[in-house]
Structures are given as C-alpha cells and as structure tokens.
Design a protein around this motif. Structure first.
Motif, PDB file in Angstrom:
ATOM      1  N   TYR A 165      -9.171 -22.122  15.373  1.00 52.95           N
ATOM      2  CA  TYR A 165      -9.549 -23.515  15.649  1.00 52.95           C
ATOM      3  C   TYR A 165      -9.257 -24.395  14.437  1.00 52.95           C
ATOM      4  CZ  TYR A 165     -12.082 -27.146  18.190  1.00 52.95           C
ATOM      5  OH  TYR A 165     -12.414 -28.295  18.881  1.00 52.95           O
ATOM      6  N   TRP A 166      -9.482 -23.846  13.238  1.00 55.49           N
ATOM      7  CA  TRP A 166      -9.128 -24.594  12.018  1.00 55.49           C
ATOM      8  C   TRP A 166      -7.633 -24.894  12.007  1.00 55.49           C
ATOM      9  CZ3 TRP A 166      -5.654 -23.339   8.171  1.00 55.49           C
ATOM     10  CH2 TRP A 166      -5.694 -24.139   7.023  1.00 55.49           C
ATOM     11  N   ALA A 167      -6.807 -23.907  12.359  1.00 56.03           N
ATOM     12  CA  ALA A 167      -5.350 -24.095  12.342  1.00 56.03           C
ATOM     13  C   ALA A 167      -4.915 -25.134  13.364  1.00 56.03           C
ATOM     14  CB  ALA A 167      -4.657 -22.759  12.612  1.00 56.03           C
ATOM     15  N   LEU A 168      -5.583 -25.161  14.532  1.00 59.70           N
ATOM     16  CA  LEU A 168      -5.241 -26.146  15.556  1.00 59.70           C
ATOM     17  C   LEU A 168      -5.347 -27.560  15.004  1.00 59.70           C
ATOM     18  CD1 LEU A 168      -4.669 -26.974  18.537  1.00 59.70           C
ATOM     19  CD2 LEU A 168      -7.157 -26.876  18.899  1.00 59.70           C
ATOM     20  N   PHE A 169      -6.394 -27.839  14.261  1.00 63.40           N
ATOM     21  CA  PHE A 169      -6.592 -29.171  13.678  1.00 63.40           C
ATOM     22  C   PHE A 169      -5.695 -29.374  12.463  1.00 63.40           C
ATOM     23  CE2 PHE A 169     -10.023 -29.214  16.519  1.00 63.40           C
ATOM     24  CZ  PHE A 169     -10.661 -30.445  16.521  1.00 63.40           C
ATOM     25  N   ALA A 170      -5.627 -28.349  11.612  1.00 59.19           N
ATOM     26  CA  ALA A 170      -4.902 -28.496  10.347  1.00 59.19           C
ATOM     27  C   ALA A 170      -3.415 -28.763  10.541  1.00 59.19           C
ATOM     28  CB  ALA A 170      -5.101 -27.247   9.486  1.00 59.19           C
ATOM     29  N   PHE A 171      -2.828 -28.180  11.599  1.00 60.35           N
ATOM     30  CA  PHE A 171      -1.395 -28.331  11.818  1.00 60.35           C
ATOM     31  C   PHE A 171      -1.067 -29.414  12.841  1.00 60.35           C
ATOM     32  CE2 PHE A 171      -1.756 -24.011  10.103  1.00 60.35           C
ATOM     33  CZ  PHE A 171      -0.862 -24.106   9.053  1.00 60.35           C
ATOM     34  N   TRP A 172      -2.102 -30.059  13.377  1.00 60.46           N
ATOM     35  CA  TRP A 172      -1.862 -31.177  14.277  1.00 60.46           C
ATOM     36  C   TRP A 172      -1.443 -32.386  13.441  1.00 60.46           C
ATOM     37  CZ3 TRP A 172      -1.455 -31.357  19.437  1.00 60.46           C
ATOM     38  CH2 TRP A 172      -1.474 -32.614  20.060  1.00 60.46           C
ATOM     39  N   PRO A 173      -0.375 -33.084  13.836  1.00 56.79           N
ATOM     40  CA  PRO A 173       0.098 -34.202  13.000  1.00 56.79           C
ATOM     41  C   PRO A 173      -0.918 -35.332  12.911  1.00 56.79           C
ATOM     42  CG  PRO A 173       1.234 -34.156  15.126  1.00 56.79           C
ATOM     43  CD  PRO A 173       0.460 -32.878  15.036  1.00 56.79           C
ATOM     44  N   LEU A 174      -1.009 -35.915  11.742  1.00 58.89           N
ATOM     45  CA  LEU A 174      -1.866 -37.080  11.553  1.00 58.89           C
ATOM     46  C   LEU A 174      -1.304 -38.260  12.328  1.00 58.89           C
ATOM     47  CD1 LEU A 174      -2.580 -36.764   7.720  1.00 58.89           C
ATOM     48  CD2 LEU A 174      -4.148 -36.267   9.603  1.00 58.89           C
ATOM     49  N   PRO A 175      -2.144 -39.224  12.723  1.00 62.91           N
ATOM     50  CA  PRO A 175      -1.660 -40.359  13.514  1.00 62.91           C
ATOM     51  C   PRO A 175      -0.587 -41.152  12.777  1.00 62.91           C
ATOM     52  CG  PRO A 175      -3.898 -40.741  12.706  1.00 62.91           C
ATOM     53  CD  PRO A 175      -3.587 -39.307  12.464  1.00 62.91           C
ATOM     54  N   GLY A 176       0.458 -41.503  13.510  1.00 60.43           N
ATOM     55  CA  GLY A 176       1.536 -42.290  12.930  1.00 60.43           C
ATOM     56  C   GLY A 176       1.238 -43.766  12.978  1.00 60.43           C
ATOM     57  N   THR A 177       2.206 -44.560  12.574  1.00 55.12           N
ATOM     58  CA  THR A 177       2.019 -46.009  12.533  1.00 55.12           C
ATOM     59  C   THR A 177       1.871 -46.607  13.923  1.00 55.12           C
ATOM     60  OG1 THR A 177       4.430 -46.272  12.487  1.00 55.12           O
ATOM     61  CG2 THR A 177       3.265 -46.235  10.360  1.00 55.12           C
ATOM     62  N   ASP A 178       2.358 -45.873  14.963  1.00 57.69           N
ATOM     63  CA  ASP A 178       2.275 -46.389  16.324  1.00 57.69           C
ATOM     64  C   ASP A 178       1.041 -45.883  17.067  1.00 57.69           C
ATOM     65  OD1 ASP A 178       3.099 -43.776  16.340  1.00 57.69           O
ATOM     66  OD2 ASP A 178       4.478 -44.001  18.049  1.00 57.69           O
ATOM     67  N   PHE A 179       0.131 -45.214  16.368  1.00 56.89           N
ATOM     68  CA  PHE A 179      -1.054 -44.666  17.030  1.00 56.89           C
ATOM     69  C   PHE A 179      -1.949 -45.794  17.533  1.00 56.89           C
ATOM     70  CE2 PHE A 179      -5.405 -43.009  17.120  1.00 56.89           C
ATOM     71  CZ  PHE A 179      -5.229 -41.847  17.859  1.00 56.89           C
ATOM     72  N   ASP A 180      -2.445 -45.663  18.769  1.00 53.67           N
ATOM     73  CA  ASP A 180      -3.280 -46.689  19.397  1.00 53.67           C
ATOM     74  C   ASP A 180      -4.749 -46.445  19.045  1.00 53.67           C
ATOM     75  OD1 ASP A 180      -4.505 -48.574  20.959  1.00 53.67           O
ATOM     76  OD2 ASP A 180      -3.415 -48.080  22.796  1.00 53.67           O
ATOM     77  N   TYR A 181      -5.169 -46.991  17.929  1.00 54.29           N
ATOM     78  CA  TYR A 181      -6.551 -46.796  17.493  1.00 54.29           C
ATOM     79  C   TYR A 181      -7.542 -47.432  18.464  1.00 54.29           C
ATOM     80  CZ  TYR A 181      -5.159 -44.897  12.955  1.00 54.29           C
ATOM     81  OH  TYR A 181      -4.643 -44.097  11.966  1.00 54.29           O
TER      82      TYR A 181
END
Length: 399
Positions: A165-181
């Motif tokens: 579960y740690w790896a699932l989050f750790a390797f998920w890409p951080l939100p890019g500039t186009d992320f809909d906050y």
C-alpha cells in the motif's frame, strides 16, 4: 486449507478486559466527544479547554489525538475477537467451510450495514465505503483466511499489505499543472498540504482517491462522485486490514498457554516498538502519519497504542483482578454492534424525547455554555440503559 494448530482448539477463559476495552471504545464513539469541543468555544482564553477540544475532534490531516484512536481500537478489537470466536466455533464442531461461509456473510452484511447507516437522512442510497463497519466488512474475509495461521505468517501478511500500500502511493505521480484541484475539493494552498516526498499522501491527490473517482461512480447516484470532503478512501480497508491482523495476533497471544505476566510484557514491548516504528516512518519522511487515509505509518503507530491500551486493561482487570470499575464498559462491549447502530439512528429521537417530556431547555440546566455536555451525557446514558436492559436479558446482537 490448513488445519488450526491444536493449541488454538484449547478452551480459553473469557477475558473481561476484552469486553471492557471494546465497550470503552464504543462508549467513546457514542459519546460524540461529549460535546466538549462546543463547550470549549465558550472558554476561548483557556488553554486547557482548547486542548480538550483539540483532543475531541479528528485532526485535519497529519498527527494523532485521542479522538483519532477510536476507529483503530474498534478494528483492532475485531481481530482480537476473531481469535476467540472462531476457535469457539471450531470447538463446537463447525467445519472450515461453515466458518468461511459465516465470515463471508458477516463481511457482506457489515459492508452493507455501513452503507445503510451512511444513507440515513440522505435522499438516496449513499454508496460510499469509508464507514468503519464497511471497512471492517471489506477486509473481514481476508482476516479470516489468516486465522489459525502461525504468527510468522500473519505478521508477514501484514507487512506485505503495508509495504504494497505504501508503494501504491509512493509511485503514484504527483498532480501535474493541469490537475483539477476544484473537482478534488482541495485548495492547493491548504495549510495542511504536505511537500516533498510526503506529498504523495496529500488529500484527494493520491492513488486511492483516483480509484474512488472511478469505483464509486459505478454505483447509481444522482450526482457524479468527485471527492470525499474529509479525504476518506475506500481502499483504506487494505491497510486497516493490517490493524485487524495485529489484533488477531494479540488475541492469539492472550489465548496461548503463556503466563499472564509474560503476555502483559509482550503486549507492552511490542506496543512500544510499534509506536516508535510508526513515529520513525513519519519523522524520517518515509510515510506521514495520517489517520484519515490510514497510511502504513499510522497503521503501525496506532496499533502500538492499541497494544498498550489492551495491556493496561488486561493488567488491571484480568491480572490484578480490579474489575468493578469496568462493568459499565462491559455492558456495552457485549453489544458493540447494537450501540453503534443506536448512535447512528437513535440520537435524534432520544434528544427530542427528552425535550418533549422534560422541556425544550432541559439541557441548559447548568447554563447555555454547558448545554452540549449535558445533552451528550443524557443521550449516552439513554443508550447505555438500553444496552443494560439487553445485557440483563442476555440479548446480544450478533452478525
């Protein structure tokens, strides 16, 4: 299929401490914090009252307060109880298949019970699974499959769950500039946002949130699911399964033929080590302690606290024999599902009944500033009395 070790088949005496810890947890949950956070608003200059208020509400994101420990205690005790309940079923002659079907049935019912209770006062079925009983239900069959296995197998399974579960989050890409906050319901400048590597565990910008945006929209709903306002996640049942596994291991320890003093020391020692390990994961920026999304560090840290609380209850009640004070909690601990349902469905009715028969201002008996405390205590007393009535008539709600 493997058979349960012979030691697991040996009858073990019922420990009062287990019902007391479970009951204490449920009383805390049902109390709603006794309205102390609202009382604190009337004492804005009191550092004591402000700290009480902080301890009686979930933290916005990172960290741990007293109120955050209710859910892990509930889930931890599910694991402890399983060690006893299925050993009892096996002694009375239930086959493995019968017990598996019971575990599957219980998991489904608990999952749907959470959906049902969360749908209360909603215009339609509220298909989300972050409720604690839904989370327990989703992981229950997996927990059962580890029942009767060796401690080494159970611990290894818990570690694999947490690392994966740690790896699932750790390797998920951080939100890019186009992320809909906005769609995620998050302010990119929110003061509780984490930076650096820890940003992988920020609110509604993580892997499990992306899963929910897909998964929860598979269910019928009048509006598209975009985010959970509190940041809670369906997939949190995966790391919380580890919480239940640690509880299962503790239950098997208490059922073992080891001496009581040795059991107590093992609980205290492992609890302290787990707390230190969870804290270290947070301190060294490997994984932040966040209860709302049940991070692996939170799982380990909170399980350590649960072990220490269990040790305290076990030491005082079962080893020292000082039991008189625990009876009110035992009454509730024997009917944990009943009081959980009452908390969701009966609170409003109980409040209105008090006001109907005793007057609309009944809760202001000690002044407006303490009205929320009086109200919460009165409602809690009514629910406890219902549990007492059930206890005396040996009515225990089971799934």
């Amino acid at each position: 299929m493997t058979t349960t070790p012979a030691a697991s088949l040996t009858p073990a005496p019922r420990l009062v401490s287990l019902d007391a810890y479970r009951g204490f947890t449920m009383l805390a949950m049902a109390s709603g914090g006794l309205g102390l956070a609202e009382v604190a608003t009337h004492h804005p200059d009191s550092a004591v009252w402000q700290e009480i208020a902080r301890q009686m509400e979930h933290l916005p994101w990172v960290g741990c307060v007293a109120w955050d420990l209710i859910q892990p205690s509930f889930m931890f005790m599910v694991g402890v109880s399983m060690a006893y309940s299925y050993a009892s079923r096996q002694r009375r002659g239930d086959s493995y298949g019968q017990m598996f079907r019971h575990a599957l049935f219980r998991g489904i019912v608990l999952t749907l019970l959470g959906v049902f209770l969360r749908s209360n006062h909603k215009p339609e079925t509220y298909w989300t699974f972050e409720d604690v009983v839904s989370q327990i239900g989703l992981g229950y069959v997996f927990l059962f499959l580890l029942w009767g296995r060796s401690a080494k197998v159970q611990f290894t399974a818990a570690m694999l769950v947490l690392i994966g579960y740690w790896a699932l989050f750790a390797f998920w890409p951080l939100p890019g500039t186009d992320f809909d906050y906005a769609a995620a319901g998050v302010d990119p400048d929110w003061e509780y946002n984490l930076s650096g590597f820890a940003a992988h565990w920020n609110k509604n910008t993580n892997a499990a949130h992306a899963f929910d945006v897909w998964f929860l929209n598979l269910f019928p709903r009048s509006t598209v699911f975009q985010n959970n306002g509190g940041g809670y996640l369906t997939l949190s049942f995966i790391p919380s399964l580890a919480t239940m596994i640690f509880g299962l291991m503790a239950g098997e320890l208490l059922r073992s033929p080891r001496g009581g003093g040795r059991k107590f020391l093992i609980l205290v020692g492992t609890g302290a080590v787990a707390m230190a390990a969870g804290y270290a994961l947070d301190f060294y920026d490997i994984c932040p302690i966040v209860k709302r999304i049940w991070t692996p560090s939170w799982t380990i840290y909170s399980s350590g606290i649960c072990l220490l609380i269990l040790a305290a209850f076990y030491g005082v009640i079962d080893l020292a024999g000082v039991q008189f004070w625990a009876w009110p909690a035992v009454v509730v601990g024997m009917n944990s599902i009943a009081i959980y349902i009452m908390t969701w469905l009966f609170k409003g009715w109980i409040r209105e009944t008090y006001q109907t028969h005793l007057g609309q201002e009944i809760f202001n008996i000690f002044g407006e500033q303490y009205a929320s405390l009086v109200e919460h205590m009165a409602i809690l007393l009514a629910m406890w009395l219902i549990c007492l009535w059930m206890y005396r008539r040996k009515i225990f709600l089971r799934i």
